[in-house]
Every structure is written in C-alpha cells, then in structure tokens.
Design a protein around this motif. Structure first.
Motif, short mmCIF file in Angstrom:
data_model
loop_
_atom_site.label_atom_id
_atom_site.label_comp_id
_atom_site.label_asym_id
_atom_site.label_seq_id
_atom_site.Cartn_x
_atom_site.Cartn_y
_atom_site.Cartn_z
N ASP A 6 0.83 -1.20 0.00
CA ASP A 6 0.00 0.00 0.00
C ASP A 6 0.87 1.26 0.00
OD1 ASP A 6 -2.33 -1.51 0.07
OD2 ASP A 6 -2.45 -1.46 2.27
N LEU A 7 1.90 1.24 0.83
CA LEU A 7 2.79 2.39 0.93
C LEU A 7 3.53 2.63 -0.39
CD1 LEU A 7 4.27 1.79 4.51
CD2 LEU A 7 2.59 3.51 3.83
N ALA A 8 3.95 1.56 -1.02
CA ALA A 8 4.65 1.68 -2.30
C ALA A 8 3.71 2.24 -3.37
CB ALA A 8 5.20 0.33 -2.73
N HIS A 9 2.46 1.79 -3.34
CA HIS A 9 1.46 2.28 -4.31
C HIS A 9 1.23 3.77 -4.09
CE1 HIS A 9 -2.52 2.99 -6.08
NE2 HIS A 9 -2.27 1.95 -6.86
N ALA A 10 1.08 4.19 -2.83
CA ALA A 10 0.84 5.60 -2.53
C ALA A 10 2.04 6.46 -2.93
CB ALA A 10 0.54 5.76 -1.04
N GLU A 11 3.24 5.93 -2.69
CA GLU A 11 4.45 6.68 -3.05
C GLU A 11 4.56 6.86 -4.56
OE1 GLU A 11 9.32 6.29 -2.57
OE2 GLU A 11 7.98 5.04 -1.35
N GLN A 12 4.25 5.82 -5.29
CA GLN A 12 4.31 5.91 -6.75
C GLN A 12 3.24 6.84 -7.29
OE1 GLN A 12 6.31 5.78 -9.03
NE2 GLN A 12 6.22 3.88 -10.23
N ARG A 13 2.07 6.80 -6.68
CA ARG A 13 0.99 7.69 -7.10
C ARG A 13 1.40 9.15 -6.90
NH1 ARG A 13 -3.74 10.31 -5.44
NH2 ARG A 13 -5.53 9.94 -6.80
N GLN A 14 2.05 9.45 -5.78
CA GLN A 14 2.50 10.81 -5.54
C GLN A 14 3.59 11.22 -6.53
OE1 GLN A 14 1.22 13.21 -3.53
NE2 GLN A 14 -0.39 11.67 -3.30
N ARG A 15 4.42 10.26 -6.92
CA ARG A 15 5.45 10.55 -7.90
C ARG A 15 4.83 10.91 -9.24
NH1 ARG A 15 9.27 6.68 -10.98
NH2 ARG A 15 10.82 8.10 -11.82
N ILE A 16 3.82 10.15 -9.64
CA ILE A 16 3.11 10.44 -10.89
C ILE A 16 2.48 11.83 -10.82
CG2 ILE A 16 1.19 9.76 -12.38
CD1 ILE A 16 1.73 6.85 -11.38
N LEU A 17 1.84 12.14 -9.71
CA LEU A 17 1.21 13.44 -9.55
C LEU A 17 2.24 14.57 -9.59
CD1 LEU A 17 -1.54 12.87 -6.80
CD2 LEU A 17 -1.88 13.55 -9.19
N ALA A 18 3.41 14.35 -9.01
CA ALA A 18 4.44 15.37 -9.02
C ALA A 18 4.90 15.66 -10.44
CB ALA A 18 5.62 14.94 -8.15
N VAL A 19 5.08 14.62 -11.23
CA VAL A 19 5.48 14.81 -12.62
C VAL A 19 4.36 15.50 -13.40
CG1 VAL A 19 6.03 13.61 -14.78
CG2 VAL A 19 7.09 12.89 -12.63
N ALA A 20 3.12 15.07 -13.17
CA ALA A 20 1.98 15.67 -13.85
C ALA A 20 1.85 17.15 -13.48
CB ALA A 20 0.70 14.92 -13.50
N ARG A 21 2.11 17.47 -12.21
CA ARG A 21 2.05 18.87 -11.77
C ARG A 21 3.11 19.71 -12.48
NH1 ARG A 21 3.73 18.42 -6.98
NH2 ARG A 21 1.91 17.22 -6.33
N ASP A 22 4.29 19.15 -12.65
CA ASP A 22 5.34 19.86 -13.39
C ASP A 22 4.90 20.13 -14.83
OD1 ASP A 22 6.99 19.90 -11.20
OD2 ASP A 22 8.15 18.14 -11.80
N ALA A 29 -3.10 23.01 -18.37
CA ALA A 29 -3.97 21.83 -18.22
C ALA A 29 -4.40 21.25 -19.55
CB ALA A 29 -5.19 22.21 -17.39
N ALA A 30 -4.66 22.10 -20.54
CA ALA A 30 -5.17 21.60 -21.82
C ALA A 30 -4.16 20.72 -22.53
CB ALA A 30 -5.55 22.78 -22.72
N ARG A 98 -1.33 33.93 -7.40
CA ARG A 98 -0.16 34.51 -8.05
C ARG A 98 1.05 33.58 -7.93
NH1 ARG A 98 0.31 40.92 -7.75
NH2 ARG A 98 1.23 40.41 -9.76
N ALA A 99 1.13 32.87 -6.82
CA ALA A 99 2.25 31.95 -6.62
C ALA A 99 2.06 30.64 -7.38
CB ALA A 99 2.44 31.67 -5.13
N HIS A 100 0.79 30.29 -7.65
CA HIS A 100 0.49 29.01 -8.32
C HIS A 100 -0.51 29.26 -9.46
CE1 HIS A 100 1.50 28.20 -4.06
NE2 HIS A 100 2.18 27.20 -4.55
N PRO A 101 -0.13 30.01 -10.47
CA PRO A 101 -1.09 30.42 -11.51
C PRO A 101 -1.71 29.27 -12.28
CG PRO A 101 1.17 30.97 -12.16
CD PRO A 101 1.21 30.58 -10.72
N GLN A 102 -0.93 28.24 -12.61
CA GLN A 102 -1.50 27.13 -13.38
C GLN A 102 -2.46 26.31 -12.54
OE1 GLN A 102 -1.52 26.75 -16.43
NE2 GLN A 102 0.33 27.50 -17.38
N GLU A 103 -2.16 26.14 -11.26
CA GLU A 103 -3.07 25.41 -10.38
C GLU A 103 -4.36 26.20 -10.18
OE1 GLU A 103 -1.26 23.07 -6.96
OE2 GLU A 103 0.40 24.39 -7.50
N PHE A 104 -4.24 27.52 -10.03
CA PHE A 104 -5.43 28.36 -9.89
C PHE A 104 -6.28 28.28 -11.16
CE2 PHE A 104 -8.06 32.09 -9.81
CZ PHE A 104 -8.31 32.34 -8.47
N ALA A 105 -5.61 28.35 -12.31
CA ALA A 105 -6.33 28.26 -13.58
C ALA A 105 -7.02 26.91 -13.73
CB ALA A 105 -5.37 28.50 -14.74
#
Length: 223
Positions: A6-22, A29-30, A98-105
C-alpha cells in the motif's frame, strides 16, 4: 494498517502526480498528456492505469490536490477579529493564485475541453470557501455586518442549501454576501491571470487592495 505494498502504491501515485504537476505548470492543463507523464515517470503504459485509468482521472487528482493546497494555505489565517480574518483570507487567496497560476487556472479557470469534474471535487472545493463563510458567520454573530435580505425565493433557497451544507450559522443574506465576495475575488484574479489588466491595472497590487475592501463590503462589513 497500511502494508508495504500500500505504501509503495501511494508513493508511486504521488510521484506520478508530481510529474503531472510539473507538466501542468509548464504546459497548462489543456496540454496535459498521460502518455508524456508515463514516459517521464519511466513506467510501461499498462502500469500507470493501476493508478489513473485515464487523463481525466489524473486531472481530477490534480484538481483535488489544488483545492487541498489552497485550503491548507488559507487555514494558516487565524486572525481573531472576523473582518480582519476575512480580509486576510481574501488577500491570501489572490496571493496563492499569483504563486500558483497554473493550479489556480486549473481549479477556477477555463474548463479543459472534454473534461467534466466529478462529484469527488465538491468537498475539496467547499473546504476553500469554508473559512470565508466562517469569518462572515463570526462577523454576523458579533453584530458587525449590515443586515441583508434576500428577496428572490430561488436565491434564498440556494443560500439555505449552502448554509445547511456548510454547517455554519448564517442568515441567507449573509451567505449570499459571502458568495458574492468570493466570486468577485476569483473572477478578478482570473481576469488578471488571463492578462486582461496588462497596460491598465499593471502592476496588480493597488487594485488588489481595492478588491479586498470591496469584497469585505459585499460580505456585509461597512468599513
């Protein structure tokens, strides 16, 4: 108790999200592509579907995370005086954008073509509005707000639903005022984010001060 798997799955999911956020920050987003995220993470294409079955699921996770991050930031505002707290929340909302414009958008801007936000996003979105409602409720309890009536039956019913869902004690007029104020702030910053104030209210800071004051007035404070 979480298992190592479970922990490994959660860690990998966060890694995917971090890359997606970048990718979100860099391309918007588009342009978010599950294929490009997979490639950068270094996973085989079939493996990622154990975490996100499609691009929309990944977008939803990023939206929920955006709301959570914004709500966490607003949660740091703890001024005891209701009006001061409300104004600080208003300023903090715009500062976060202003600090996170893409996330706000992503959470408040133009919808992504073909994407419809599921019900999973409702509760996280409500957590962002909650501190504003709490501040207005405290101001109303303290007798700081101008009394407001809601004459339209449909609007009064909607305000009553909002109050019931939020769990705060507010009159319909105060609830509507809080929503009007929040809408002003989000709408104004969305315009700024889209470049609509370039060459006019640029830099944006002097207008922000006026918007915060106007938002407080919409919420019911006379000052």
């Amino acid at each position: 108790m979480s298992t190592p798997r479970d922990l490994a799955h959660a860690e990998q999911r966060q890694r995917i999200l971090a890359v997606a956020r970048d990718h979100l920050i860099r391309d918007g987003a588009a342009q978010l592509s599950l294929r490009k995220v997979i490639k950068e993470v270094g996973m085989v294409s079939s493996a990622i579907y154990r975490y996100f079955p499609n691009r929309d699921a990944l977008l939803t996770a990023l939206i929920v995370e955006g709301y959570q991050n914004l709500a966490r930031d607003l949660g740091e505002v703890r001024a005891p005086e209701p009006e001061v707290r409300f104004r600080e929340l208003a300023s903090r909302l715009i500062a976060w954008g202003r600090a996170h414009p893409q996330e706000f958008a992503l959470i408040y801007g133009s919808p992504v073509s073909g994407y419809a936000a599921p019900a999973d996003t409702i509760e996280p979105a409500a957590r962002v509005v909650a501190p504003f409602l709490d501040a207005v409720a405290a101001g109303e309890l303290a007798g700081e707000l101008a009394a407001r009536s809601v004459e339209a039956d449909a609007l009064a019913a909607q305000a009553a639903e909002l109050v019931a869902a939020s769990g705060v004690t507010l009159t319909p007029g105060a609830a509507v005022g809080a929503v009007e104020a929040f809408t002003l702030l989000v709408g104004a910053f969305t315009l700024q984010l889209g470049g609509h104030f370039v060459g006019t209210f640029d830099p944006f800071e002097p207008l922000v001060d006026r918007l915060v004051a106007t938002a407080a007035q919409l919420a019911g404070w006379a000052s």
